[in-house]
Write an enzyme that holds these catalytic residues in place. Structure first.
Site, PDB file in Angstrom:
ATOM      1  N   GLY B  42       0.822  -1.199   0.000  1.00  9.57           N
ATOM      2  CA  GLY B  42       0.000   0.000   0.000  1.00  9.57           C
ATOM      3  C   GLY B  42       0.856   1.247   0.000  1.00  9.57           C
ATOM      4  N   HIS B 268     -21.596   8.252   4.739  1.00 10.29           N
ATOM      5  CA  HIS B 268     -21.340   9.686   4.712  1.00 10.29           C
ATOM      6  C   HIS B 268     -22.585  10.423   4.234  1.00 10.29           C
ATOM      7  CE1 HIS B 268     -19.473  13.498   3.891  1.00 10.29           C
ATOM      8  NE2 HIS B 268     -18.363  13.077   4.438  1.00 10.29           N
ATOM      9  N   ARG B 332     -21.686  12.204  11.438  1.00  8.70           N
ATOM     10  CA  ARG B 332     -22.098  11.608  10.163  1.00  8.70           C
ATOM     11  C   ARG B 332     -23.234  10.603  10.294  1.00  8.70           C
ATOM     12  NH1 ARG B 332     -16.070  10.801   7.653  1.00  8.70           N
ATOM     13  NH2 ARG B 332     -15.839  13.017   7.219  1.00  8.70           N
ATOM     14  N   GLU B 427      -6.450   2.736   7.300  1.00  4.81           N
ATOM     15  CA  GLU B 427      -7.842   2.298   7.340  1.00  4.81           C
ATOM     16  C   GLU B 427      -7.958   0.773   7.426  1.00  4.81           C
ATOM     17  OE1 GLU B 427     -10.282   4.247   4.382  1.00  4.81           O
ATOM     18  OE2 GLU B 427     -12.006   2.965   4.816  1.00  4.81           O
TER      19      GLU B 427
HETATM   20  C1  LIG Z   1     -13.861  10.530  -1.164  1.00  8.60           C
HETATM   21  C2  LIG Z   1     -13.204  10.434   0.177  1.00  8.60           C
HETATM   22  C3  LIG Z   1     -12.940  11.578   0.918  1.00  8.60           C
HETATM   23  C4  LIG Z   1     -12.327  11.517   2.167  1.00  8.60           C
HETATM   24  N1  LIG Z   1     -12.067  12.661   2.865  1.00  8.60           N
HETATM   25  C5  LIG Z   1     -11.424  12.588   4.054  1.00  8.60           C
HETATM   26  C6  LIG Z   1     -11.079  13.779   4.773  1.00  8.60           C
HETATM   27  O1  LIG Z   1     -11.374  14.894   4.347  1.00  8.60           O
HETATM   28  N2  LIG Z   1     -10.418  13.657   5.944  1.00  8.60           N
HETATM   29  C7  LIG Z   1     -10.067  12.432   6.442  1.00  8.60           C
HETATM   30  O2  LIG Z   1      -9.434  12.394   7.487  1.00  8.60           O
HETATM   31  N3  LIG Z   1     -10.366  11.304   5.770  1.00  8.60           N
HETATM   32  C8  LIG Z   1     -11.034  11.341   4.602  1.00  8.60           C
HETATM   33  N4  LIG Z   1     -11.338  10.185   3.933  1.00  8.60           N
HETATM   34  C9  LIG Z   1     -10.853   8.899   4.441  1.00  8.60           C
HETATM   35  C10 LIG Z   1      -9.379   8.732   4.101  1.00  8.60           C
HETATM   36  O3  LIG Z   1      -9.112   9.298   2.846  1.00  8.60           O
HETATM   37  C11 LIG Z   1      -8.961   7.287   4.056  1.00  8.60           C
HETATM   38  O4  LIG Z   1      -9.437   6.608   5.157  1.00  8.60           O
HETATM   39  C12 LIG Z   1      -7.450   7.178   4.063  1.00  8.60           C
HETATM   40  O5  LIG Z   1      -6.892   7.996   3.079  1.00  8.60           O
HETATM   41  C13 LIG Z   1      -6.992   5.757   3.882  1.00  8.60           C
HETATM   42  O6  LIG Z   1      -5.597   5.735   3.736  1.00  8.60           O
HETATM   43  P1  LIG Z   1      -4.813   4.390   3.688  1.00  8.60           P
HETATM   44  O7  LIG Z   1      -3.395   4.748   3.518  1.00  8.60           O
HETATM   45  O8  LIG Z   1      -5.184   3.548   4.836  1.00  8.60           O
HETATM   46  O9  LIG Z   1      -5.360   3.617   2.396  1.00  8.60           O
HETATM   47  P2  LIG Z   1      -5.473   4.036   0.816  1.00  8.60           P
HETATM   48  O10 LIG Z   1      -5.127   5.444   0.573  1.00  8.60           O
HETATM   49  O11 LIG Z   1      -6.769   3.523   0.383  1.00  8.60           O
HETATM   50  O12 LIG Z   1      -4.322   3.190   0.171  1.00  8.60           O
HETATM   51  C14 LIG Z   1      -4.415   1.822  -0.045  1.00  8.60           C
HETATM   52  C15 LIG Z   1      -3.177   1.379  -0.773  1.00  8.60           C
HETATM   53  O13 LIG Z   1      -3.124  -0.033  -0.761  1.00  8.60           O
HETATM   54  C16 LIG Z   1      -2.892  -0.532  -2.051  1.00  8.60           C
HETATM   55  N5  LIG Z   1      -3.538  -1.826  -2.118  1.00  8.60           N
HETATM   56  C17 LIG Z   1      -4.794  -2.163  -1.733  1.00  8.60           C
HETATM   57  N6  LIG Z   1      -4.980  -3.476  -1.898  1.00  8.60           N
HETATM   58  C18 LIG Z   1      -3.834  -3.970  -2.396  1.00  8.60           C
HETATM   59  C19 LIG Z   1      -3.399  -5.267  -2.760  1.00  8.60           C
HETATM   60  N7  LIG Z   1      -4.180  -6.327  -2.620  1.00  8.60           N
HETATM   61  N8  LIG Z   1      -2.151  -5.410  -3.258  1.00  8.60           N
HETATM   62  C20 LIG Z   1      -1.329  -4.339  -3.396  1.00  8.60           C
HETATM   63  N9  LIG Z   1      -1.681  -3.100  -3.028  1.00  8.60           N
HETATM   64  C21 LIG Z   1      -2.917  -2.926  -2.547  1.00  8.60           C
HETATM   65  C22 LIG Z   1      -3.440   0.510  -2.984  1.00  8.60           C
HETATM   66  O14 LIG Z   1      -2.799   0.407  -4.222  1.00  8.60           O
HETATM   67  C23 LIG Z   1      -3.092   1.780  -2.233  1.00  8.60           C
HETATM   68  O15 LIG Z   1      -1.758   2.135  -2.534  1.00  8.60           O
HETATM   69  C24 LIG Z   1     -11.972  10.252   2.692  1.00  8.60           C
HETATM   70  C25 LIG Z   1     -12.243   9.094   1.959  1.00  8.60           C
HETATM   71  C26 LIG Z   1     -12.881   9.174   0.731  1.00  8.60           C
HETATM   72  C27 LIG Z   1     -13.229   7.907   0.031  1.00  8.60           C
END
Ligand SMILES: Cc1cc2nc3c(=O)[nH]c(=O)nc-3n(C[C@H](O)[C@H](O)[C@H](O)COP(=O)(O)OP(=O)(O)OC[C@H]3O[C@@H](n4cnc5c(N)ncnc54)[C@H](O)[C@@H]3O)c2cc1C
Ligand code: FES
Lengths: 249, 639
Positions: B42, B268, B332, B427
């Site tokens: 990720g 949301h 929310r 997440e």
């Molecule tokens: C539209 C939207 C708006 C949002 N706005 C806000 C906000 O204003 N403030 C806030 O705090 N939060 C917000 N959130 C929530 C927040 O953006 C996410 O919870 C957070 O960015 C998740 O980050 P992460 O690094 O955990 O995962 P992600 O950013 O989802 O990254 C996941 C990574 O894992 C990789 N991956 C997944 N599965 C695999 C696999 N099987 N093999 C290899 N790679 C894989 C993907 O390629 C990616 O690189 C929002 C979410 C959405 C959907």
């Protein structure tokens, strides 16, 4: 809406590509362009054919993953600048023939159908497109003030999503707008000053090595940019380059 | 296995806990760091920040993502902002208050120790990002600007126009790119993790499929970090990117990692309503819009007048009326449930009747159009682009959508799962947000985990674990590779009549109906049956065109949907067992006389962590009791 689609099909990087023609009878004007392709792909799958491969992810115009050339224009239109995923079918007329192609550029080889390899952009960033700030070795955020207008301009340049439309639009397939946007973003901020010279030199070198063409000031890139990155940033980059005393061969 | 969940929360007063613990943890000798290889799956905020920080420390890092570039992880789409207890506004904020708000906002279903640490390091995140060149919004004096967000009564949210996630991710991506350029991180884009490999009881590697060539490959390391994001796409329609999936955490669950609180999903309130069957995803409009927009429906059911023709007295500002002190800024879950309620009762607007107005006319009058353009310009443009309506003149129409998943793999205070050496950040883990996440807190958590927590705790593990020398010829790797190759073949050979998406859409409708904003025992039991039937149908009738040795997007989706079909059942099992309402989980059997959520702390103040026992068999439940030493349990009230 009824549409005729002429779509570039290419099995893999080495294969020869060709245009295939598909007809669609029931396109809703509320669909996005990619949703229209989804519907086509469902139909192709049901008919036992291979669906059309295209890149996409967020479908919100921000990840920069999507992008095809539609009737000769990257992302499809100049009127409201947007990404392919945010283009809606209400911008087309029933009965129209739409030609869909991948980005065309030497530095972006086709992988399959409408998907190209844009890893050259990552390599440009890896060679200077950052500020060195290792985790935790940093001053308090408000210790350095940044004037609002400069910060706003930095944000304008930082809005680049790295989709590659600029390269696809440029007759020389130049990546100047992409590279300059990062240089401008970081160069406008006090934190970006120490590495400013190194940055421009490193990024431009890799940009040139990657097979992108030179800039001849046509401005097509900026016109195609869904985030409206300004042409001025290229001037800024060239200025930084001259200051760096760097002569390109 | 009679596993007990040891959360490894240190015993110290909460304010000192993390600092003391950092001192107590073992350090890896600097010259030894390069001998350790860490696999990070990720490149979102959690993954990119972790990979960059670990490489800066001197570890060898292998980093994976399914997109063509690490910069495109779904974190890029976050709009609204990121919280931090800087107290720049001098409005009484502090780490303690952010901690308190987060535990309360999570409806008392989060672990206090983790949440306190999150609040504590929140300020460092802003320092870090500013140093990287993240162009946060500023005031004329040059200081950082803040806004109040999602029900918070202090202004602690930092933002970069409506593109906060993009700018934070690009900051982390640039730090990561620097390490890639230096050769410290080996980056594998367009590579999907399909299995976790455990040797001698420890997570030692992953099996992946190269999404361009189709090649199945193994990678070995000394620890595995999953930063693979949330599983909201199990609902098909969500605000997540199209590729977001559960595969990495699901297959790790099937290898023995516990899945905690899967039923805690967040809906949301401010998304653009569905227009038709072709709909592929739902677009979120940042909830910062609720700071200035007023939510209403016509007082009269089925009123078809255009909104501007409905006089003030005939508008029902239901949130302002029901919750006078929080009004449009209720959390929310409350805002979403109320929108569903008014629409179910027949007050909804738009062609489908599933929509409510979000109206800016009063704000435009009060503040002037220019201010609204500055605050929300790009969101208004996006809305207009999608709906062809001008929100400066006609109220927006909004409806709730699945947005975030609080559940995820269970982790201890070190962010390590019950499988030694398997760490889970962002997440993808269950920690910090309890049963409901507050706005602007996910970005904070992702970066806290990746920059400021994991780099310390992983060292403590590496020093103490006995890690035998192995390579990818080990039978555990070969076995996993064979299983993946067999799975690919099996999917391709079904050659049925139905497309992958048709199954995914049907699954989504089932979950939305029975395990969405409001749940009851009967519906959940029915959903479990229906999901099983659908899963069987999938394995009989799905059609996956093309072959495995090439770029094949149908195959990628089929694998992800196969996992969603299993996860969906676990979500319902968890929702069924939790016979209380808390946060995003509203059980109709458990509500107050006024129809508000009613928690049952006596019976349910615990984390429910599930252990895999075979597909279609009942998973085993492990409970981590939650103790509240600092925050007093009380029923949330936003009246
Ligand atoms: C539209 C939207 C708006 C949002 N706005 C806000 C906000 O204003 N403030 C806030 O705090 N939060 C917000 N959130 C929530 C927040 O953006 C996410 O919870 C957070 O960015 C998740 O980050 P992460 O690094 O955990 O995962 P992600 O950013 O989802 O990254 C996941 C990574 O894992 C990789 N991956 C997944 N599965 C695999 C696999 N099987 N093999 C290899 N790679 C894989 C993907 O390629 C990616 O690189 C929002 C979410 C959405 C959907
Ligand atoms: S799919 Fe992300 S920008 Fe179009």
């Amino acid at each position: 809406m009824r549409l005729t689609l002429r779509i570039w099909r290419q099995k893999h990087a080495q294969a020869r590509g060709h245009f295939a023609t598909y007809r669609m009878d029931d396109v809703s004007p509320d669909m996005s362009f990619l949703e229209m392709l989804d519907v086509l792909n469902e139909q192709l799958t049901e008919a036992g054919e291979e669906p059309v491969a295209f890149d996409h992810d967020c479908r919100e115009g921000i990840c920069g993953m999507c992008g095809v050339v539609i009737n000769g224009i990257p992302h499809g239109q100049h009127k409201h600048r947007t990404t392919t995923c945010q283009l809606h079918m209400r911008n087309f007329r029933s009965g129209e023939t739409i030609t869909i192609e991948p980005w065309r550029a030497k530095a972006f080889p086709v992988i399959k159908d409408l998907i190209v390899d844009r890893s050259a952009f990552d390599r440009v960033i890896q060679n200077g497109g950052f500020i060195t700030a290792p985790t935790n070795t940093i001053p308090e955020a408000n210790a350095v003030l940044v004037a609002k207008d400069r910060s706003d301009l930095a944000m304008d340049a930082a809005a680049c999503i790295g989709c590659g439309a600029c390269v696809a639009a440029c007759p020389n397939a130049s990546a100047m707008l992409f590279t300059a946007a990062k240089i401008t973003h970081l160069g406008l901020l006090p934190q970006g000053q120490p590495e400013r010279t190194m940055r421009v030199v490193g990024m431009v070198r890799v940009m040139d090595q990657s097979g992108f063409g030179g800039c001849t000031n046509l401005g097509e890139c900026s016109l195609a940019c869904p985030k409206e990155i300004h042409l001025d940033s290229i001037a800024q980059m060239n200025l930084d380059l001259i200051k760096a005393g760097f002569r390109r061969g | 296995m009679a596993a007990t969940l040891n959360s490894k929360v240190p015993s110290a007063p909460i304010e000192e806990m993390w600092d003391r613990h950092r001192f107590e943890m073992k350090l890896v000798n600097p010259s030894n760091k390069r001998k350790f290889t860490i696999i990070v799956v990720g490149t979102g905020l959690a993954g990119a920040s972790a990979a960059a920080s670990l490489a800066e420390l001197g570890y060898q890092v292998l980093n994976f993502c399914y997109q063509d570039s690490p910069r495109r992880a779904h974190s890029i789409a976050a709009q609204g902002g990121i919280n931090a207890a800087k107290n720049y506004r001098n409005d009484g904020d502090s780490a303690y208050r952010l901690f308190y708000d987060t535990v309360k906002g999570g409806d008392y279903r989060a672990r206090e120790a983790n949440v306190y640490r999150l609040a504590q390091v929140s300020g460092n995140i802003i320092d870090q990002c500013v140093a990287q060149g993240v162009p946060f919004a500023r005031e004329y004096g040059g200081l950082l600007d803040n806004r109040s967000f999602g029900g918070a009564q202090v202004s602690r949210t930092f933002y970069a126009r409506g593109q906060t996630g993009q700018q934070l991710l690009l900051g982390a991506y640039q730090a990561l790119s620097r390490q890639i350029g230096l050769g410290k991180v080996a980056m594998y884009p367009r590579t999907e993790m399909l299995d976790l490999v455990i040797i001698d009881g420890k997570a030692r590697g992953i099996v992946t499929r190269n999404l361009v060539s189709g090649k199945v490959e193994s990678f070995i390391g000394d620890a595995v970090v999953l930063a693979t994001g949330g599983y909201g796409n199990v609902f098909f329609l969500s605000t997540n990117a199209m590729g977001c999936n559960t595969t990495a955490i699901w297959r790790s669950y099937k290898r023995g990692a516990f899945f905690a609180n899967p039923c805690y999903t967040q809906i949301h309130p401010t998304c653009i309503p569905v227009t038709g069957d072709h709909q592929s995803k739902l677009t979120l409009m940042s909830e910062s819009l609720r700071n200035d927009g007023r939510i209403w429906v016509p007082r009269q059911k089925g009123d078809t007048r255009s909104p501007n023709q409905i006089p003030e007295a005939e508008r029902y500002y239901y949130l302002e009326e029901k919750y006078p002190s929080f009004g449009n800024l209720v959390p929310r879950d409350v805002a979403s449930r109320n929108a569903k309620m008014v629409c179910d009762e027949g007050y909804g607007v738009g062609t489908t009747g599933y929509g409510v107005y979000l109206d800016f006319s009063e704000a435009i009058q009060r503040l002037g159009k220019q201010t609204i353009v500055e605050r929300y310009g790009n969101l208004f443009d996006m809305y207009q682009q999608i709906t062809a309506e001008d929100p400066y003149r006609v109220p927006m129409r909004i409806y709730p959508a699945i947005h975030y998943t609080m559940g995820g793999l269970w982790v201890d205070y070190h962010l390590m799962s019950n499988v030694p050496g398997l760490f889970v950040v962002g997440e993808a883990n269950f920690s910090d947000h309890g049963a409901n996440r507050l706005g602007a807190s996910a970005l904070m958590q992702g970066l806290a985990d990746g920059y400021f927590v994991l780099p310390y705790t992983i060292g403590d593990y590496l020093v103490q674990a006995t890690l035998e020398k192995h390579d990818t010829t080990h039978p555990a790797f070969k076995e996993a590779e064979n299983e993946i190759s067999a799975l690919v073949k099996r999917l391709l050979n079904i050659r049925g009549e139905r497309t992958v998406d048709s199954f995914h859409k049907e699954l989504g409708r089932l979950l939305w109906e029975y395990c969405g904003m409001s749940r009851n025992a009967q519906g959940l039991q029915r959903a479990i049956q229906d999901i099983r039937t659908l899963r069987e149908a999938f394995w009989q009738e799905v059609r996956v065109p093309g072959d495995g040795g090439e770029l094949n997007q149908s195959l990628e989706r089929a694998g992800r949907v196969a996992d969603f079909l299993e996860l969906a059942e676990l979500i319902c099992v968890d929702a069924l067992h939790r016979n209380e309402s808390c946060g995003g989980h509203f059980r109709e059997e458990s509500q107050t006389a006024e129809g508000e959520a009613l928690r049952n702390d006596q019976a349910f103040a615990y984390v429910g962590a599930w252990e895999f026992r075979g597909v279609g068999s009942n998973p085993a439940l492990h409970k981590e009791p939650l103790e509240f030493k600092y925050v007093t349990l009380s029923q949330r009230s936003y009246k």
